[in-house]
Scaffold this active site. Structure first.
Site, PDB file in Angstrom:
ATOM      1  N   GLU A  15      -7.487   8.457   6.416  1.00  0.00           N
ATOM      2  CA  GLU A  15      -7.665   9.243   7.885  1.00  0.00           C
ATOM      3  C   GLU A  15      -8.218  10.555   7.591  1.00  0.00           C
ATOM      4  O   GLU A  15      -7.428  11.366   7.913  1.00  0.00           O
ATOM      5  CB  GLU A  15      -6.376   8.984   8.731  1.00  0.00           C
ATOM      6  CG  GLU A  15      -5.806   7.500   8.756  1.00  0.00           C
ATOM      7  CD  GLU A  15      -4.625   7.622   9.798  1.00  0.00           C
ATOM      8  OE1 GLU A  15      -4.010   8.557  10.296  1.00  0.00           O
ATOM      9  OE2 GLU A  15      -4.179   6.529  10.024  1.00  0.00           O
ATOM     10  N   TYR A  45      -3.991   1.655  16.024  1.00  0.00           N
ATOM     11  CA  TYR A  45      -2.792   1.643  16.719  1.00  0.00           C
ATOM     12  C   TYR A  45      -3.118   1.632  18.342  1.00  0.00           C
ATOM     13  O   TYR A  45      -2.476   0.812  18.933  1.00  0.00           O
ATOM     14  CB  TYR A  45      -2.031   3.001  16.491  1.00  0.00           C
ATOM     15  CG  TYR A  45      -1.359   3.109  15.162  1.00  0.00           C
ATOM     16  CD1 TYR A  45      -0.237   2.551  15.009  1.00  0.00           C
ATOM     17  CD2 TYR A  45      -2.351   3.708  14.179  1.00  0.00           C
ATOM     18  CE1 TYR A  45       0.196   2.517  13.673  1.00  0.00           C
ATOM     19  CE2 TYR A  45      -1.479   3.794  12.654  1.00  0.00           C
ATOM     20  CZ  TYR A  45      -0.254   3.076  12.534  1.00  0.00           C
ATOM     21  OH  TYR A  45       0.162   3.264  11.279  1.00  0.00           O
ATOM     22  N   HIS A  69      -2.985  10.926   0.796  1.00  0.00           N
ATOM     23  CA  HIS A  69      -2.458  10.558   2.028  1.00  0.00           C
ATOM     24  C   HIS A  69      -1.751  11.923   2.503  1.00  0.00           C
ATOM     25  O   HIS A  69      -0.395  12.096   2.708  1.00  0.00           O
ATOM     26  CB  HIS A  69      -1.396   9.667   2.011  1.00  0.00           C
ATOM     27  CG  HIS A  69      -1.259   8.923   3.350  1.00  0.00           C
ATOM     28  ND1 HIS A  69      -1.281   7.502   3.609  1.00  0.00           N
ATOM     29  CD2 HIS A  69      -0.657   9.552   4.510  1.00  0.00           C
ATOM     30  CE1 HIS A  69      -0.808   7.148   4.951  1.00  0.00           C
ATOM     31  NE2 HIS A  69      -0.676   8.491   5.501  1.00  0.00           N
ATOM     32  N   ASN A  90      -6.992   1.704   9.918  1.00  0.00           N
ATOM     33  CA  ASN A  90      -5.726   1.946  10.606  1.00  0.00           C
ATOM     34  C   ASN A  90      -6.097   1.752  12.281  1.00  0.00           C
ATOM     35  O   ASN A  90      -6.655   2.685  12.715  1.00  0.00           O
ATOM     36  CB  ASN A  90      -5.221   3.450  10.189  1.00  0.00           C
ATOM     37  CG  ASN A  90      -5.179   3.355   8.761  1.00  0.00           C
ATOM     38  OD1 ASN A  90      -5.239   2.318   7.955  1.00  0.00           O
ATOM     39  ND2 ASN A  90      -4.583   4.608   8.220  1.00  0.00           N
ATOM     40  N   GLU A 136      -3.375  -0.213   8.374  1.00  0.00           N
ATOM     41  CA  GLU A 136      -2.097   0.239   8.926  1.00  0.00           C
ATOM     42  C   GLU A 136      -2.091  -0.433  10.478  1.00  0.00           C
ATOM     43  O   GLU A 136      -3.295  -0.415  11.111  1.00  0.00           O
ATOM     44  CB  GLU A 136      -1.930   1.753   9.095  1.00  0.00           C
ATOM     45  CG  GLU A 136      -1.531   2.328   7.788  1.00  0.00           C
ATOM     46  CD  GLU A 136      -1.546   4.009   8.140  1.00  0.00           C
ATOM     47  OE1 GLU A 136      -1.217   4.328   9.161  1.00  0.00           O
ATOM     48  OE2 GLU A 136      -1.678   4.724   7.301  1.00  0.00           O
ATOM     49  N   ARG A 145       0.820  -1.236   0.132  1.00  0.00           N
ATOM     50  CA  ARG A 145       0.055   0.022  -0.090  1.00  0.00           C
ATOM     51  C   ARG A 145       0.842   1.355  -0.121  1.00  0.00           C
ATOM     52  O   ARG A 145       1.571   1.594   0.686  1.00  0.00           O
ATOM     53  CB  ARG A 145      -0.832  -0.082   1.090  1.00  0.00           C
ATOM     54  CG  ARG A 145      -1.589   1.211   1.379  1.00  0.00           C
ATOM     55  CD  ARG A 145      -2.639   1.078   2.753  1.00  0.00           C
ATOM     56  NE  ARG A 145      -3.143   2.618   2.730  1.00  0.00           N
ATOM     57  CZ  ARG A 145      -3.241   3.287   3.771  1.00  0.00           C
ATOM     58  NH1 ARG A 145      -2.706   2.980   4.931  1.00  0.00           N
ATOM     59  NH2 ARG A 145      -3.654   4.749   3.543  1.00  0.00           N
TER      60      ARG A 145
HETATM   61  C1  FCB Z   1      -0.975   6.959  10.847  1.00  0.00           C
HETATM   62  C2  FCB Z   1      -0.438   7.819   9.491  1.00  0.00           C
HETATM   63  C3  FCB Z   1       0.669   7.219   8.917  1.00  0.00           C
HETATM   64  C4  FCB Z   1       1.610   7.088   9.885  1.00  0.00           C
HETATM   65  C5  FCB Z   1       1.327   6.263  11.168  1.00  0.00           C
HETATM   66  C6  FCB Z   1       2.283   6.013  12.207  1.00  0.00           C
HETATM   67  O1  FCB Z   1      -1.783   8.100  11.435  1.00  0.00           O
HETATM   68  O2  FCB Z   1      -1.754   7.438   8.350  1.00  0.00           O
HETATM   69  O3  FCB Z   1       1.189   8.034   7.863  1.00  0.00           O
HETATM   70  O4  FCB Z   1       2.244   8.297  10.191  1.00  0.00           O
HETATM   71  O5  FCB Z   1       0.208   7.100  11.447  1.00  0.00           O
END
Ligand code: FCB
Length: 457
Positions: free
Chosen positions: A166, A301, A121, A299, A361, A77
């Site tokens: 995002e 985290y 992006h 995405n 992500e 990607r």
């Molecule tokens: C996300 C972004 C990516 C990167 C990660 C750590 O929010 O999409 O570009 O910065 O975080």
């Protein structure tokens, strides 16, 4: 624990974005982007750095594809830099800019790596920012034209498209919190921006489908698993608000549910809406935004644990985010919370029913560098990834149609306002020499991909 097998056609990949890796910001007719400009604002980027050189991927993409091939990845990607495609002051197509992506796509396909192309992006051409950026509906229209150009040129070979990365970051981080380009602090501007980003998604999807028959199209949202810090009514209420602000403001309109009424009311009370209310929404917009897509990109985290705090009404979002003291943190200061991935995926499946999902992500920033023998033993990243793969597996077993997982990131790169202080790569980049060295996590990932399973011992 036994070996956990993933479905046979599950896609394992890695992700990057244009501004974070390409460099070559002044080559072959690329125009200025809002990030070129923002990086030059004193204090905007932690280490004062820019994406001018980054990983020099613009010149090293062949080598980077070879690296992915070596790791056995199925999919990659990446994003297209809008400022490389459309020339200053008009819509003349810059073929020199398009060429990079055309050759990259060919090289990926030659190596049996499926390209997943993100159109936006975050590197908006500065010329569009000068005309209002995402606050202006015209930027949404320009984005649909840009999607037309790119999908026209690559659509015969690219079969997976992501319109936006995002939208929360584009709009809220960029126009309200001001930590990202263009660095504004203006609630009404942020909400109008979010709307125009979503609208441009709705316009772009049918255009891409026409130009790229048989392709699949989706959007990538940054989403959190959100929970209240306690069962108290006040914490639950704060949690509802945070979930609306972060997740539902984007998920709901994309899935045909209009903007969440509770949030429109909250924003009205807080004075966050433009003076005419939700006046940026025109008749037909919500139908446009709710266009059917083929997948939802997630995405993920970390989670948000939300506690009610006594804050003025116009700072409602500050009622976040406390984290259990015994938690583990990455270098970004983000909590490691793999269970949240499973909970989030199950929720999305239950409440929104996207036909298919990808983790577009997931990954972690740790700063382990080469030891005396040049080995990078990033054990914590490997553990982070393994635990999130296990969580993804659990979601699949519970019936979530998860079809692939893209690790963020293929290699260390320019981490926006954190500059080069954060290393997310499974491949180490030596920024002085541009040498790439796969970390231990990359070799481990290679074995996961080869086996299609993970062992959890
Ligand atoms: C996300 C972004 C990516 C990167 C990660 C750590 O929010 O999409 O570009 O910065 O975080």
């Amino acid at each position: 624990m036994p070996e956990l097998s993933f479905p046979p056609r599950f896609l394992w990949g890695s992700a990057t974005s244009s501004y974070q890796i390409e460099g070559a910001t002044r080559e072959d007719g690329r125009v200025e982007s809002i990030w070129d400009r923002f990086c030059r604002v004193p204090g905007a980027v932690e280490d004062g750095s820019t994406g001018d050189v980054a990983c020099d991927h613009y010149h090293r993409w062949r080598e980077d594809v070879a690296l992915m091939k070596d790791l056995g990845l199925h999919a990659y990607r990446f994003s297209v830099a809008w400022p490389r495609i459309l020339s200053e002051g008009g819509w003349r197509v810059n073929h020199a800019g398009l060429d990079l992506y055309s050759r990259l796509v060919d090289e990926l396909l030659r190596n049996d790596i499926e390209p997943f192309v993100t159109l936006y992006h975050w590197d908006l051409p500065q010329v569009l920012q000068d005309q209002g950026g995402w606050v202006s509906r015209a930027t949404g229209e320009a984005c649909a034209e840009y999607a037309d150009v790119v999908s026209h040129h690559l659509g015969d070979r690219v079969k997976n498209w992501i319109t936006h990365n995002e939208p929360w970051c584009t709009s809220i981080l960029g126009y309200q919190i001001g930590r990202h380009a263009p660095g504004l602090r203006d609630w009404p501007a942020a909400l109008a921006s979010a709307h125009h980003v979503l609208l441009s998604h709705g316009w772009a999807v049918p255009v891409i489908r026409t130009n790229s028959p048989g392709s699949e199209v989706g959007i990538a949202l940054n989403l959190k698993h959100v929970e209240p810090a306690s069962p108290s009514g006040a914490d639950s209420e704060a949690c509802r608000h945070f979930d609306g602000y972060f997740n539902r403001w984007f998920l709901d309109p994309l899935h045909g549910r209009d903007y969440p009424a509770d949030m429109v009311a909250d924003y009205a009370v807080a004075g966050h809406l433009p003076s005419g209310g939700m006046s940026f929404v025109r008749p037909g917009d919500l139908e446009t935004i709710a266009v059917a897509t083929d997948f939802l990109g997630v995405n993920y985290y970390d989670r948000a644990v939300v506690r009610s705090q006594d804050v003025p009404e116009d700072q409602n979002e500050a009622r976040t985010v406390v984290v259990a003291p015994e938690s583990e943190w990455t270098n970004m200061g983000w909590e490691v919370y793999p269970d949240g991935l499973c909970q989030l995926l199950e929720r999305l499946h239950r409440e929104y029913r996207p036909p298919k999902l990808y983790i577009t992500e997931n990954g972690a920033s740790y700063d382990d560098g080469p030891d005396g023998d040049g080995i990078i033993d990033d054990e914590r990243r490997q553990r982070y990834l393994r635990d999130h793969f296990v969580a993804a597996h659990r979601a699949i077993s519970a019936g979530v149609p998860l079809s692939g997982f893209f690790v963020w990131s293929l290699m260390d790169n320019f981490e926006w306002d954190r500059g080069y202080t954060q290393r997310f790569g499974i491949v180490w980049v030596d920024y002085d020499t541009q040498k790439r060295i796969p970390k231990r996590s990359a070799r481990w990932y290679q074995s996961v991909v080869a086996r299609g399973s993970i062992s959890t011992d």
